[in-house]
Enzyme design. Structure first.
Site, PDB file in Angstrom:
ATOM      1  N   LYS A 116       0.838  -1.203   0.000  1.00 20.79           N
ATOM      2  CA  LYS A 116       0.000   0.000   0.000  1.00 20.79           C
ATOM      3  C   LYS A 116       0.873   1.253   0.000  1.00 20.79           C
ATOM      4  CE  LYS A 116      -4.358  -1.830   1.274  1.00 20.79           C
ATOM      5  NZ  LYS A 116      -5.187  -2.384   2.297  1.00 20.79           N
ATOM      6  N   LYS A 200      -4.122  -9.959  -6.968  1.00 14.10           N
ATOM      7  CA  LYS A 200      -5.289 -10.671  -6.442  1.00 14.10           C
ATOM      8  C   LYS A 200      -6.573  -9.907  -6.786  1.00 14.10           C
ATOM      9  CE  LYS A 200      -6.115  -8.849  -1.851  1.00 14.10           C
ATOM     10  NZ  LYS A 200      -6.789  -9.153  -0.618  1.00 14.10           N
ATOM     11  N   LYS A 203     -11.227  -5.694  -3.602  1.00 13.14           N
ATOM     12  CA  LYS A 203     -12.215  -4.603  -3.570  1.00 13.14           C
ATOM     13  C   LYS A 203     -11.557  -3.284  -3.908  1.00 13.14           C
ATOM     14  CE  LYS A 203     -14.197  -6.586   0.443  1.00 13.14           C
ATOM     15  NZ  LYS A 203     -13.781  -6.400   1.797  1.00 13.14           N
TER      16      LYS A 203
HETATM   17  P1  ADP Z   1     -10.227  -7.216   0.056  1.00 14.70           P
HETATM   18  O1  ADP Z   1      -8.790  -7.619   0.006  1.00 14.70           O
HETATM   19  O2  ADP Z   1     -10.922  -7.467  -1.224  1.00 14.70           O
HETATM   20  O3  ADP Z   1     -10.436  -5.820   0.573  1.00 14.70           O
HETATM   21  P2  ADP Z   1     -10.708  -8.234   2.703  1.00 14.70           P
HETATM   22  O4  ADP Z   1      -9.347  -7.693   2.990  1.00 14.70           O
HETATM   23  O5  ADP Z   1     -11.831  -7.662   3.466  1.00 14.70           O
HETATM   24  O6  ADP Z   1     -10.920  -8.149   1.122  1.00 14.70           O
HETATM   25  O7  ADP Z   1     -10.655  -9.806   2.884  1.00 14.70           O
HETATM   26  C1  ADP Z   1     -11.669 -10.602   3.454  1.00 14.70           C
HETATM   27  C2  ADP Z   1     -11.292 -12.058   3.306  1.00 14.70           C
HETATM   28  O8  ADP Z   1     -11.264 -12.429   1.922  1.00 14.70           O
HETATM   29  C3  ADP Z   1      -9.883 -12.378   3.844  1.00 14.70           C
HETATM   30  O9  ADP Z   1      -9.924 -13.650   4.462  1.00 14.70           O
HETATM   31  C4  ADP Z   1      -9.035 -12.440   2.612  1.00 14.70           C
HETATM   32  O10 ADP Z   1      -7.919 -13.291   2.770  1.00 14.70           O
HETATM   33  C5  ADP Z   1     -10.012 -13.002   1.594  1.00 14.70           C
HETATM   34  N1  ADP Z   1      -9.651 -12.585   0.236  1.00 14.70           N
HETATM   35  C6  ADP Z   1      -9.646 -11.304  -0.244  1.00 14.70           C
HETATM   36  N2  ADP Z   1      -9.303 -11.282  -1.547  1.00 14.70           N
HETATM   37  C7  ADP Z   1      -9.061 -12.579  -1.904  1.00 14.70           C
HETATM   38  C8  ADP Z   1      -8.666 -13.221  -3.133  1.00 14.70           C
HETATM   39  N3  ADP Z   1      -8.474 -12.526  -4.250  1.00 14.70           N
HETATM   40  N4  ADP Z   1      -8.524 -14.548  -3.127  1.00 14.70           N
HETATM   41  C9  ADP Z   1      -8.747 -15.286  -2.003  1.00 14.70           C
HETATM   42  N5  ADP Z   1      -9.135 -14.755  -0.820  1.00 14.70           N
HETATM   43  C10 ADP Z   1      -9.281 -13.418  -0.750  1.00 14.70           C
END
Ligand code: ADP
Ligand code: TRP
Length: 335
Positions: A116, A200, A203
């Protein structure tokens, strides 16, 4: 096995935007599937999202929509405790204690932070919370003395930080915390972006075409898969050649959506091309998400239900969180 004897699980998700297929396959589906196996605590990590959302209306809406989506995906408030992190001051209180005990070097080493930081050029706009984020996450987990933390692969380092911090606390102040373990399901632990398989699905990625949101309309889902990055080979096979990461991603999603095994899928596409696979994965995903989307609409229309679930969740979570915090305060000499 009684509730008390089952391993305890805590996990969290940020209300930072629509839930996508990466969240669903990497984390949420596992939460839902294992509800009977564990004693479950699931948390909306709203204070974590304050690093990125600075708009009260947006935060309020996101929090509620995320709860509705988790319920629609199958989180059952009878079997799992669902709550907002910010409703329990125990989380921020323990986070301060942990911030005081976290070596700066440990925090600066976190890849999510480094990632980040490298994207933000204006140092003035980088919040300190991005650095101390893992101390709050450690508080989330350790307050519940969780044995297991089901997450996607991107969170592995944060869980290791939590373990290290728990061990450090136990070392300094005496046995207090259970050391938690990350529970990461191999096959869908990392769902890459459809347009850039090196990243990955997330969001926070501004390119919405790389991400399937759980609320996307059927034609949008199908279009995103059609545009997904593949390669210049032809055969539809599960391959770990890095050049074919885009194809492997689509195949893995297809496998997760249909429950078919790899040999069956490869046989299905002999003599066919990427175009056929993209149509098939689009249709399978639409079919899988249809009932979830319908349930989401129903829950959002049910006035009062979400608040009822979350009030009850906060009460149940508070009982455990208070007990742990009292013990911690005693150990550090604040009581
Ligand atoms: P983001 O990264 O999209 O903001 P979060 O950080 O809120 O999502 O993650 C919520 C859950 O979803 C965590 O357990 C995270 O490891 C999982 N997660 C987020 N993106 C992925 C992805 N692309 N593949 C697998 N798991 C993911
Ligand atoms: N940091 C996690 C993420 O970005 C969200 C989170 C906050 C979390 N607290 C947690 C995950 C506790 C597991 C356990 O995905």
């Amino acid at each position: 096995m009684s509730e008390q004897e089952k391993p305890r699980v805590l996990s969290g998700i940020q209300p930072s935007g629509s839930m996508h297929l990466g969240n669903y396959l990497g984390a949420i589906r596992n939460w839902v599937d294992d509800q009977d196996k564990y004693n479950n605590y699931f948390m909306i990590a709203d204070y974590h999202s304050l690093n990125t959302i600075r708009n009260g209306t947006e935060m309020r809406r996101n929090r509620k929509e995320l709860v509705a989506m988790l319920l629609a995906c199958g989180i059952d408030p009878e079997r799992s405790v669902l709550f907002y992190q910010s409703e329990l001051p125990e989380h921020t209180e323990l986070a301060w204690i942990f911030t005081s005990l976290s070596p700066l070097g440990w925090l600066e080493r976190m890849t999510q932070y480094k990632d980040k930081m490298s994207r933000l050029t204006e140092t003035a706009s980088i919040s300190t919370g991005l650095l101390t984020y893992p101390a709050l996450q450690a508080a989330d987990i350790l307050l519940y003395q969780a044995d297991l933390v089901p997450v996607g692969a991107d969170q592995r380092q944060h869980i290791e930080f939590t373990r290290d911090l728990a061990a450090r606390f136990n070392n300094i102040f005496g046995e207090t915390f259970v050391l938690p373990k990350a529970e990461i399901r191999k096959e869908v632990a990392n769902v890459p972006s459809l347009t850039n398989p090196a990243k990955k699905m997330s969001k926070s990625n501004p390119d919405g075409n790389g991400r399937i949101d759980l609320l996307d309309q059927p034609n949008v889902i199908k279009k995103k898969f059609k545009r997904a990055t593949t390669d210049s080979f032809r055969d539809v096979v599960f391959s770990d050649d890095p050049e074919r990461a885009g194809l492997l991603n689509i195949l893995s999603i297809y496998k997760a959506m249909t429950g078919k095994d790899e040999a069956t899928i490869e046989a299905e596409f002999v003599g066919k091309g990427y175009g056929d696979l993209k149509v098939a994965v689009g249709e399978a995903t639409v079919a899988h998400l249809e009932p979830i989307q319908a349930e989401y609409k129903r829950i959002m229309a049910d006035k009062g239900y979400i608040k009822e679930v979350m009030d009850d969740g906060a009460d149940r979570a508070r009982r455990i969180a208070r007990k742990t915090l009292r013990k911690v305060r005693r150990k550090i000499g604040m009581e």
